[in-house]
Scaffold this motif. Sequence first.
Motif, mmCIF file in Angstrom:
data_model
loop_
_atom_site.group_PDB
_atom_site.id
_atom_site.type_symbol
_atom_site.label_atom_id
_atom_site.label_comp_id
_atom_site.label_asym_id
_atom_site.label_seq_id
_atom_site.Cartn_x
_atom_site.Cartn_y
_atom_site.Cartn_z
ATOM 1 N N VAL A 1 20.997 34.072 -4.300
ATOM 2 C CA VAL A 1 19.729 34.263 -5.010
ATOM 3 C C VAL A 1 19.471 33.141 -6.013
ATOM 4 C CG1 VAL A 1 18.591 35.789 -6.699
ATOM 5 C CG2 VAL A 1 19.626 36.745 -4.651
ATOM 6 N N SER A 2 20.516 32.602 -6.618
ATOM 7 C CA SER A 2 20.310 31.547 -7.620
ATOM 8 C C SER A 2 19.567 30.362 -7.017
ATOM 9 C CB SER A 2 21.627 31.111 -8.246
ATOM 10 O OG SER A 2 22.479 30.518 -7.298
ATOM 11 N N PHE A 3 19.896 30.007 -5.782
ATOM 12 C CA PHE A 3 19.206 28.909 -5.118
ATOM 13 C C PHE A 3 17.741 29.268 -4.834
ATOM 14 C CE2 PHE A 3 17.599 27.280 -1.067
ATOM 15 C CZ PHE A 3 17.511 25.937 -1.374
ATOM 16 N N TRP A 4 17.500 30.475 -4.354
ATOM 17 C CA TRP A 4 16.138 30.861 -3.950
ATOM 18 C C TRP A 4 15.194 31.005 -5.133
ATOM 19 C CZ3 TRP A 4 14.800 29.346 0.433
ATOM 20 C CH2 TRP A 4 15.717 29.284 1.468
ATOM 21 N N PHE A 5 15.721 31.211 -6.344
ATOM 22 C CA PHE A 5 14.856 31.202 -7.524
ATOM 23 C C PHE A 5 14.347 29.791 -7.813
ATOM 24 C CE2 PHE A 5 16.740 35.290 -9.133
ATOM 25 C CZ PHE A 5 15.544 35.966 -9.220
ATOM 26 N N ALA A 6 15.140 28.793 -7.504
ATOM 27 C CA ALA A 6 14.781 27.402 -7.814
ATOM 28 C C ALA A 6 14.008 26.715 -6.700
ATOM 29 C CB ALA A 6 16.048 26.605 -8.127
ATOM 30 N N ALA A 7 14.252 27.076 -5.460
ATOM 31 C CA ALA A 7 13.699 26.372 -4.304
ATOM 32 C C ALA A 7 12.177 26.212 -4.322
ATOM 33 C CB ALA A 7 14.155 27.044 -3.007
ATOM 34 N N PRO A 8 11.406 27.240 -4.665
ATOM 35 C CA PRO A 8 9.943 27.048 -4.649
ATOM 36 C C PRO A 8 9.457 25.970 -5.624
ATOM 37 C CG PRO A 8 10.473 29.383 -4.769
ATOM 38 C CD PRO A 8 11.759 28.630 -4.957
ATOM 39 N N PHE A 9 10.126 25.860 -6.762
ATOM 40 C CA PHE A 9 9.727 24.849 -7.744
ATOM 41 C C PHE A 9 10.054 23.442 -7.244
ATOM 42 C CE2 PHE A 9 10.485 28.738 -10.226
ATOM 43 C CZ PHE A 9 9.206 28.915 -10.706
ATOM 44 N N TRP A 10 11.232 23.295 -6.640
ATOM 45 C CA TRP A 10 11.572 22.008 -6.033
ATOM 46 C C TRP A 10 10.565 21.656 -4.945
ATOM 47 C CZ3 TRP A 10 14.554 18.528 -8.056
ATOM 48 C CH2 TRP A 10 15.646 18.895 -8.859
ATOM 49 N N ALA A 11 10.217 22.640 -4.134
ATOM 50 C CA ALA A 11 9.302 22.393 -3.014
ATOM 51 C C ALA A 11 7.958 21.865 -3.490
ATOM 52 C CB ALA A 11 9.118 23.668 -2.185
ATOM 53 N N VAL A 12 7.365 22.490 -4.500
ATOM 54 C CA VAL A 12 6.045 22.013 -4.938
ATOM 55 C C VAL A 12 6.132 20.659 -5.622
ATOM 56 C CG1 VAL A 12 4.960 24.296 -5.064
ATOM 57 C CG2 VAL A 12 5.993 23.334 -7.121
ATOM 58 N N MET A 13 7.217 20.401 -6.356
ATOM 59 C CA MET A 13 7.339 19.088 -7.011
ATOM 60 C C MET A 13 7.502 17.971 -5.994
ATOM 61 S SD MET A 13 9.636 19.693 -10.461
ATOM 62 C CE MET A 13 11.058 20.389 -9.637
#
Length: 153
Positions: free
Chosen positions: A8-20
């Motif tokens: 879950v720790s990764f999936w909380f961050a992934a959307p933010f990385w994706a949009v940046m």
Amino acid sequence: MTHTLFTVSFWFAAPFWAVMIVAPTWRRTAGLVASPLICLPPLVIYLMLMTPHVGAFFPVMTRPNLVALQALLATAPAAAAIWAHLVGFDLFLGRWLYLDSRQRGIPPILVSPILVVTIFFSAVGVVVYLVLRTAYRPGDPVVAPQPAAGLVG
């Protein structure tokens, strides 16, 4: 529970990385990453994983010893905690790179690959960005592909 928190720790961050990385100029991207609180979920997971084992962590943190650190990181809770720590702080670094580059007018075509490197090798990404930040001057020509019609930009 440890495995779930690790994932879950990764999936909380992934959307933010994706949009940046994928949609750096989308009108909502800057707003989505504006708050440093986007880094909070993985860091809360770190605390959740680390707190019950603070007795094992504390001696290694206060008297660093490679053998003791290796032994600690060989446990699932410690490895998952360190992973969440890395995810949270890498996102914090990536967010800074993204916002700083936008403020300085550094084109996303140069920054997006650096953000990808930062996800996997945070220190390398930061060093590369700092070199670019020092060398880049607004108005420098950048060979950039023209966006295709209908893509977010």
